[in-house]
Design a protein around this motif. Sequence first.
Motif, PDB file in Angstrom:
ATOM      1  N   ALA A   1      -5.674  11.831   3.843  1.00 14.65           N
ATOM      2  CA  ALA A   1      -4.146  11.315   3.777  1.00 14.65           C
ATOM      3  C   ALA A   1      -3.459  10.477   3.621  1.00 14.65           C
ATOM      4  CB  ALA A   1      -3.432  12.479   3.484  1.00 14.65           C
TER       5      ALA A   1
ATOM      6  N   ARG B   1      -7.749  14.128  -4.277  1.00  8.32           N
ATOM      7  CA  ARG B   1      -9.299  13.182  -3.211  1.00  8.32           C
ATOM      8  C   ARG B   1      -9.941  13.136  -2.336  1.00  8.32           C
ATOM      9  NH1 ARG B   1      -6.889   7.606  -0.946  1.00  8.32           N
ATOM     10  NH2 ARG B   1      -5.632   7.898   0.321  1.00  8.32           N
TER      11      ARG B   1
ATOM     12  N   GLN C   1      -8.924   2.453  -9.140  1.00  8.58           N
ATOM     13  CA  GLN C   1      -9.134   1.638  -7.956  1.00  8.58           C
ATOM     14  C   GLN C   1     -10.647   1.957  -7.144  1.00  8.58           C
ATOM     15  OE1 GLN C   1      -5.175   2.243  -5.697  1.00  8.58           O
ATOM     16  NE2 GLN C   1      -6.465   1.530  -3.924  1.00  8.58           N
ATOM     17  N   HIS C   2     -10.055   3.528  -6.911  1.00 12.08           N
ATOM     18  CA  HIS C   2     -11.780   4.090  -6.477  1.00 12.08           C
ATOM     19  C   HIS C   2     -13.164   4.340  -7.457  1.00 12.08           C
ATOM     20  CE1 HIS C   2      -9.605   4.460  -2.864  1.00 12.08           C
ATOM     21  NE2 HIS C   2      -8.670   4.943  -3.576  1.00 12.08           N
TER      22      HIS C   2
ATOM     23  N   ASN D   1       1.622  -1.720   0.021  1.00 11.80           N
ATOM     24  CA  ASN D   1       0.052  -0.015   0.073  1.00 11.80           C
ATOM     25  C   ASN D   1       1.149   1.047   0.327  1.00 11.80           C
ATOM     26  OD1 ASN D   1      -2.120  -1.460   2.338  1.00 11.80           O
ATOM     27  ND2 ASN D   1      -2.633  -1.668  -0.076  1.00 11.80           N
TER      28      ASN D   1
ATOM     29  N   ARG E   1     -14.696   1.697   5.217  1.00 11.50           N
ATOM     30  CA  ARG E   1     -14.059   2.829   6.568  1.00 11.50           C
ATOM     31  C   ARG E   1     -14.092   4.008   5.837  1.00 11.50           C
ATOM     32  NH1 ARG E   1     -10.129  -1.197   4.347  1.00 11.50           N
ATOM     33  NH2 ARG E   1      -8.898   0.014   2.127  1.00 11.50           N
ATOM     34  N   HIS E   2     -14.297   4.437   4.876  1.00  9.50           N
ATOM     35  CA  HIS E   2     -14.709   6.343   4.433  1.00  9.50           C
ATOM     36  C   HIS E   2     -15.815   6.284   4.862  1.00  9.50           C
ATOM     37  CE1 HIS E   2     -11.521   6.132   1.413  1.00  9.50           C
ATOM     38  NE2 HIS E   2     -10.940   5.925   2.664  1.00  9.50           N
TER      39      HIS E   2
ATOM     40  N   SER F   1      -2.931   6.277   4.165  1.00 11.15           N
ATOM     41  CA  SER F   1      -3.367   4.994   2.395  1.00 11.15           C
ATOM     42  C   SER F   1      -4.383   4.129   3.343  1.00 11.15           C
ATOM     43  CB  SER F   1      -2.176   4.105   2.143  1.00 11.15           C
ATOM     44  OG  SER F   1      -2.073   3.650   3.026  1.00 11.15           O
ATOM     45  N   GLY F   2      -5.860   3.337   2.826  1.00 11.26           N
ATOM     46  CA  GLY F   2      -6.032   2.988   2.900  1.00 11.26           C
ATOM     47  C   GLY F   2      -5.514   1.406   3.812  1.00 11.26           C
TER      48      GLY F   2
HETATM   49  N1  LIG Z   1      -5.043  14.428  -1.722  1.00 14.21           N
HETATM   50  C1  LIG Z   1      -3.855  13.851  -0.803  1.00 14.21           C
HETATM   51  N2  LIG Z   1      -2.709  14.056  -0.334  1.00 14.21           N
HETATM   52  C2  LIG Z   1      -1.674  13.245   0.265  1.00 14.21           C
HETATM   53  N3  LIG Z   1      -1.919  12.263   0.343  1.00 14.21           N
HETATM   54  C3  LIG Z   1      -2.243  11.440  -0.624  1.00 14.21           C
HETATM   55  C4  LIG Z   1      -3.669  11.624  -0.709  1.00 14.21           C
HETATM   56  N4  LIG Z   1      -4.249  11.268  -1.776  1.00 14.21           N
HETATM   57  C5  LIG Z   1      -3.919  10.209  -1.428  1.00 14.21           C
HETATM   58  N5  LIG Z   1      -2.858  10.227  -1.054  1.00 14.21           N
HETATM   59  C6  LIG Z   1      -1.973   9.187  -0.204  1.00 14.21           C
HETATM   60  O1  LIG Z   1      -2.041   8.276  -1.415  1.00 14.21           O
HETATM   61  C7  LIG Z   1      -1.878   7.040  -1.267  1.00 14.21           C
HETATM   62  C8  LIG Z   1      -1.943   5.813  -0.706  1.00 14.21           C
HETATM   63  O2  LIG Z   1      -3.757   6.237  -1.263  1.00 14.21           O
HETATM   64  P1  LIG Z   1      -4.687   5.358  -2.322  1.00 14.21           P
HETATM   65  O3  LIG Z   1      -5.771   5.768  -2.571  1.00 14.21           O
HETATM   66  O4  LIG Z   1      -3.910   4.440  -2.813  1.00 14.21           O
HETATM   67  O5  LIG Z   1      -4.672   4.261  -0.995  1.00 14.21           O
HETATM   68  P2  LIG Z   1      -5.547   3.260  -0.586  1.00 14.21           P
HETATM   69  O6  LIG Z   1      -4.551   1.869   0.402  1.00 14.21           O
HETATM   70  O7  LIG Z   1      -5.865   2.364  -1.423  1.00 14.21           O
HETATM   71  O8  LIG Z   1      -6.685   3.448  -0.051  1.00 14.21           O
HETATM   72  P3  LIG Z   1      -8.072   2.905   0.129  1.00 14.21           P
HETATM   73  O9  LIG Z   1      -8.100   2.257   0.767  1.00 14.21           O
HETATM   74  O10 LIG Z   1      -9.071   4.340   0.128  1.00 14.21           O
HETATM   75  O11 LIG Z   1      -8.073   2.373  -1.863  1.00 14.21           O
HETATM   76  C9  LIG Z   1      -1.537   6.739   1.157  1.00 14.21           C
HETATM   77  O12 LIG Z   1      -0.289   7.220   1.161  1.00 14.21           O
HETATM   78  C10 LIG Z   1      -1.873   8.302   0.592  1.00 14.21           C
HETATM   79  O13 LIG Z   1      -0.731   9.283   2.316  1.00 14.21           O
END
Ligand SMILES: Nc1ncnc2c1ncn2[C@@H]1O[C@H](COP(=O)(O)OP(=O)(O)OP(=O)(O)O)[C@@H](O)[C@H]1O
Lengths: 344, 522, 343, 319
Positions: free
Chosen positions: B404, D319, B89-90, B42, B344-345, B406-407
């Motif tokens: 900010a 986002r 992904q989203h 992640n 979670r969101h 990650s998921g």
């Molecule tokens: N607007 C933002 N500002 C700072 N960091 C961001 C932002 N958008 C995303 N990130 C960073 O991107 C990284 C990964 O985001 P991503 O959405 O790919 O995570 P994810 O694990 O897939 O989350 P989700 O469970 O929502 O799918 C995170 O570590 C986060 O810090």
Amino acid sequence: MINILVPVISVILGLLVGAIVMVVSGYDPVKGYIALWNGIFGDSYAIGETIRQITPYILAGLAVAFAFRTGLFNIGVEGQLIVGWFAAVYVGAAFDLPKVIHLPLAILAGAAAGALWAFLPGLLKAKMKIHEVIVTIMMNYVALYVVNALIKTWSGGGDKTERIKETASLRSDFLASITDYSRLHYGIILALLMVVLMWFLLEKTTTGFELKAVGFNENASEYAGMKIGKNIILAMVISGAFAGLAGAMEGLGTFGNMYTRGGFTGIGFDGIAVALLGANTPLGVIFGAVLFGSLKYGALNMPNAAQIPEEIVQIVIALVIFFVACGYAIRLLLSKISKKKEAK
Amino acid sequence: MKPLEYVIEMLNIRKEFGNFVANDNITLQLRKGEIHALLGENGAGKSTLMNVLFGLYQPEGGEIRVRGKKVAITDPNVANELGIGMVHQHFMLVENFTVTENIILGNEPTKGGSLNISAAAKKVAELSKQYGLNVDPYAKIEDISVGMQQRVEILKTLYRGAEILIFDEPTASLTPQEIMELITIMRKLIKEGKSIILITHKLQEIMDVSDRVTVIRKGKGIGTVITSESSPEELASLMVGRQVIFKTEKGPAHPTDEVLAVKDLVVTDSRNVEKVKGLNLSVRRGEIVGIAGIDGNGQSELIEAITGLRKTKSGSVSINGKDITNKRPRQVTESGVGHIPQDRHKHGLVLDFPIGYNIALQTYYQKPLSKGGIIDYKAIDRFAEQIIEQYDVRTQGAHEPARALSGGNQQKAIIGREVERDPDLLIAALPTRGLDVGAIEFIHRRLIEQRDSGKAVLLISFELDEVMNVSDRIAVIYDGAIIDTVKPLETDEQELGLLMAGHSRKEAAAMQAEEGDDKHVQ
Amino acid sequence: ACGSGNDDASKDNGKKEGGGEKTSEFSVAMVTDVGGIDDKSFNQAAWKGIKEFGEANDMEKGDGGYDYLQSAGEEDYIPNLNALARRDFSLVFGVGFMMQDAMDEIASQQKDTEFAIIDAVVDQPNTASILFKEQEGSYLAGVAAALMTESKKVGFVGGMENEVIHRFESGFVAGVKAVDPEIDVDVQYAGAFDKAETGKTMANRMYSSGVDIIFHAAGGTGNGVFSEAKERKSADPDANVWVIGVDSDQYDEGAVGDTNVTLTSMLKRVDVAVEDIAKRAKEGDFPGGETHVYGLDEDGVDLADSRGAIPEEVMTKIEDYKEKIKSGEIEVPEYPEGKEPKK
Amino acid sequence: MSFLEILYFMAPVSIAYAAPLIFTALGGVFSERSGVVNIALEGLMVMGAFIGILFNLFFYDTFGSWTPWVALIAAMIVSAVFSLLHAVASITFRADQVVSGVAINMLGLAVALFLTKMIFDKGQTDFIKKAIPNFNIPVLQDIPVIGPMLFKGVYGSSILAIVAAFVAWYVIFKTPFGLRLRSVGEHPMAADTMGIHVNRIRYIAVVISGALAGIGGAIYSQTMTRDFGHATINGQGFMALAAMIFGKWHPIGAMGAAIFFGFAQALAVVGPSIPIIKEIPTGYLHALPYILTILALAGFIGKATGPKASGKPYIKGSR
Ligand SMILES: Nc1ncnc2c1ncn2[C@@H]1O[C@H](COP(=O)(O)OP(=O)(O)OP(=O)(O)O)[C@@H](O)[C@H]1O
Ligand SMILES: Nc1ncnc2c1ncn2[C@@H]1O[C@H](COP(=O)(O)OP(=O)(O)OP(=O)(O)O)[C@@H](O)[C@H]1O
Ligand SMILES: [Mg+2]
Ligand SMILES: [Mg+2]
């Protein structure tokens, strides 16, 4: 640093464009701005009146800001202010009480009336999901006409209420004497106290925590055990109480009574600008109110001392707000400039 | 072997966010007709890389070649023209639009200036049939399942005639059935001559479908391997940089008193359709009960009813013998229930709050975080820092907005919050959705720890792997009721799959036998 | 009454001698309410009076001469009154009853300045209060309406309900009834002075129900009354719809092509009163602490000369009534029936 | 008045009152559907009202009886240009859309009044010679009951407003542009990935809202006041905003809401001849239209949620 620079630059830009408008339409901007300055700070009277003007703006700004912080758009501050004004004057005039009781009671009446007026939109939002913007817009008009009718009824067909008793007045000989008979009153202290209160409520209490959480994400808040409906209503009621206090300032401080009105005071709508100029933070609201109140009051002196029409001043104020709103562009500009400097 | 023909070459791609380097000279080359997996923890930078390819981000360095020609993909339009399609992904779906509207958006067929929806819908139906996608063109997105939404996303790219498809974690929120379907679809696409980049955290999927794998770690390219010459273990260690244990170690369960008792529960969904129909369930201290089932069989409604988020119609729920039916969420949590929510969101986090506040979201009103209605933010910070430390939440600090993170890290924070309250019953709904193997391992270990310290754990998952690995007992939910309870050691995925489809254990056994016979015959 | 400004000039002789010294130089200014000096209503009339007075006395606009300040809201009354007093104007007018309290406060502080307020009474020794007998002018409007109506139905559209507008209503109704008690008077208030759409709807309702003449005392709301009448007139040139204007001569507002819907207008000569008070102040005869009521007899109210549609014999009848009021034979009630102040 | 008379009176009055609100609310629908909150409707209407009158006064000799209609076009253009300020601020400069709207409201009024003073040397303009006319529709007006209710004394502008509502409905729900507009207001990033230029669509939407609000303002001033002054437009823009929300961001809904407002206003005017309402003292009667609206909301309108991305600037890659 940038947080201070942006509004300052906005104000300068607004004044600059205003100056251009003045030049184009044949007025002397230097004279105009000297008049504006003098209108705000020229003498103790001006300062007193400027502060007096700022007072309701702070409270109206708090009302709008508080609602925004809890996810609501209270466009009904105007109506809540009107009912608060009336209620404060009513209590101030109808009872005979010692000052220590009378003044606080009258102030509370204003706050309570504003709160009540905001309760309905809050309730409709909480229970039926009816958009608060439309209900509060309607409540503004209802406040205007109902208060007019109440004044009429109370005064036996007249156009204004009785004057409040001395014991309910926010004015003081002391403040009048140091500001050369301005209408400066103790409301400013109350307004500043409310700034602290809002800050405290939002930033220190569990209630504030809940209110903000609900404003951001109702689902997660419900999941975390908060009562959504209660919090929405509470947010509106607190916001309305601030608005009601703004009305009380007018009733117990500036005017001492209330007239039937042909239209809105405008303070409620200006409160939107004040709140947003201040980024909806309590401290920011002070900044917004000072800016707005000073310009509004100082502007009176531009036709007075420089024969510049009122409308130009309004244009300047609108431009200042516009540029503050465009803060992002200014930030961008600043960062470009600083990058260039770094490059050198 | 054919001459190496690359349809996409991303060479030394560099992407920075402020001072942070998300992609540090990553190279990825996609051959025509291959499924190329992209693997990484992640936050490793996978989505970022793909968003660069799709034109949503502009890279700071490197070059992109499409079919050998250097290109500048300045926005998604350019990507579309180059035949690149992306399933994000989203999901990038407008919820209150129909399937067709979502698909044609930006490329609408018209008749006399107005939208020609019926023609479009026909084309969508055709495409859907051609690839076996089975999508109703007139359904609204908000009304269809996640799996269906996924297929709509795929249709979007096919509708535009994409030859190169990017799938960013398409399987994260799909049920096993849906994943099977998706894999079939991907194979079909490859047969049509299309090329696919697939991001997934599920190593088995990579092994099953991909030809090659590119691994990235913390923004850096680690290398590309040929799938058939690798193993899940190798991939995992490449990606994490250490050995990863797959099968979570756990001793036998020692269940004691009953904590959760659900009796004859009936719950309706928001449209007033009965979704839980007389369900009975019991979870005891010291055991993990997994609920296995296909999405939509009443899982969400069941959890919501237990946790007080939804009113029940009849029946009862009790915790430690205390009736909590239709109690408010606060009363439920205070009776000793912890809940890791499915979304979670939506439910788990106030994304605009700092992560620290989110960690305090269930306890902010209690001592020591607050006294007499006054919050002690220092205490919240301390508490949050402690959880962040203990649960390995990777963040810049307690004051960073939850948005900010990650998921995976958001999820760890939620788990920390819920576990730290020391609940008698921990409900974990899809707790590892979208997480990398390292994070999954971590979370599974926490659930088992809870069990071992004498708590009851209720796990809801669509992943048979997870249910089989973690649970001590598996309750199979079908059509709003628990139709059977089995022990993981006494069953296998096949039987479980049949149970989940609504067959009784007897039927399942018969069918399995039959299938076995068939196999013999063949 | 129109030319009253001119004969002041001849009487003005003392001006040049005292010119050098500030204290003896007479200057005059006013504070408007939110309407501004061109509101086609009493602010405008007051400013007209001041300007004419100033011009007649060779004064210049600005300090030491004549000037005005406009208020953007009621919170501005006090600062504006105060500003003018501080700029050493000898006489400061406040226009409108809303300024009553503000005037009271400033007059008690700025004892060296002379003040005058229009439409309200302020009990201060340095303040003159100016009221009008709107009811007398409105009475004539009522008489005119009663004599001219064919449908035996007339209407009154008021702005906000207050004592001033009540005087308009009361006089109008009394005038109508004096001619013919059988005539219906349809009275309605819009609740605001700036809701043209409400004014228009009210006029529409009245005309639809057979009213043929509407007297409005409603400021901007009255615009809507004119709009409705003009609309009907342009749709059907034979339509029998009339408006009686208010405050100033609203003949121009009634123009519809070659015809006109303005029957006449009830004039409220704020300019006359302002000039009168200014003149007296200049001559050292300032009626501080007194209340002056300007009625028909003082040329404070009247019907406008523009009465094109009113035939000669009706004019004479109106004149008769006018004389009777002037002589005191007819006393026009100040309050509409049932709207007398309770206290 | 008899019941029928009341109906004959109220129907056309409601529609006439509604026409400016319909146009302006439709403007609001376009803007907010694209994700830009438009509290600036009031200021845009003021501009329209001013330009409508100004143009009418100056070009009467050129356009004769067509003047009011051409004036609508002039007002439309000027307000559209004026609305660019709101667009630039809230789309490009990522301003808080509410603040920008408040600023536009103040600016619109100040500029219009300032120009009025400069041009006419007084606080309001002269009266126009030719207002928007109303007329009876032949044949239709003779239909019993409905004829006098709907087809007598009809303003061209009212017909235009109703037509505009349907056109807006068609544009928003039946054309590619409408689909894109709505997608941008619901999920701008999704739209972006589909190759739609989010900000361009939003600019167009805001300019359309300016154009429509301009027409609304010019209709108001050319039917109700026939001149322009500081109080010509006071609150209509906010009522239009309310109509838009009341109508759930739907063109036909907004039209219905505007007509409802007109109905409520008319009801307050005929109130004194309606049995129950007659009992309400005048002072309180003025509040009736607004109370009716609240009751209607609570009674049968209920929940309304706007476009999801409304109020948020679209920043690529966030986002
Ligand atoms: N607007 C933002 N500002 C700072 N960091 C961001 C932002 N958008 C995303 N990130 C960073 O991107 C990284 C990964 O985001 P991503 O959405 O790919 O995570 P994810 O694990 O897939 O989350 P989700 O469970 O929502 O799918 C995170 O570590 C986060 O810090
Ligand atoms: N919009 C953004 N602003 C700032 N930083 C970002 C942004 N998007 C991503 N990042 C950074 O880039 C890193 C990589 O994010 P990315 O979304 O590519 O991760 P990922 O590999 O897709 O993770 P996951 O498996 O969770 O989807 C994050 O750790 C984050 O710090
Ligand atoms: Mg990702
Ligand atoms: Mg992820």
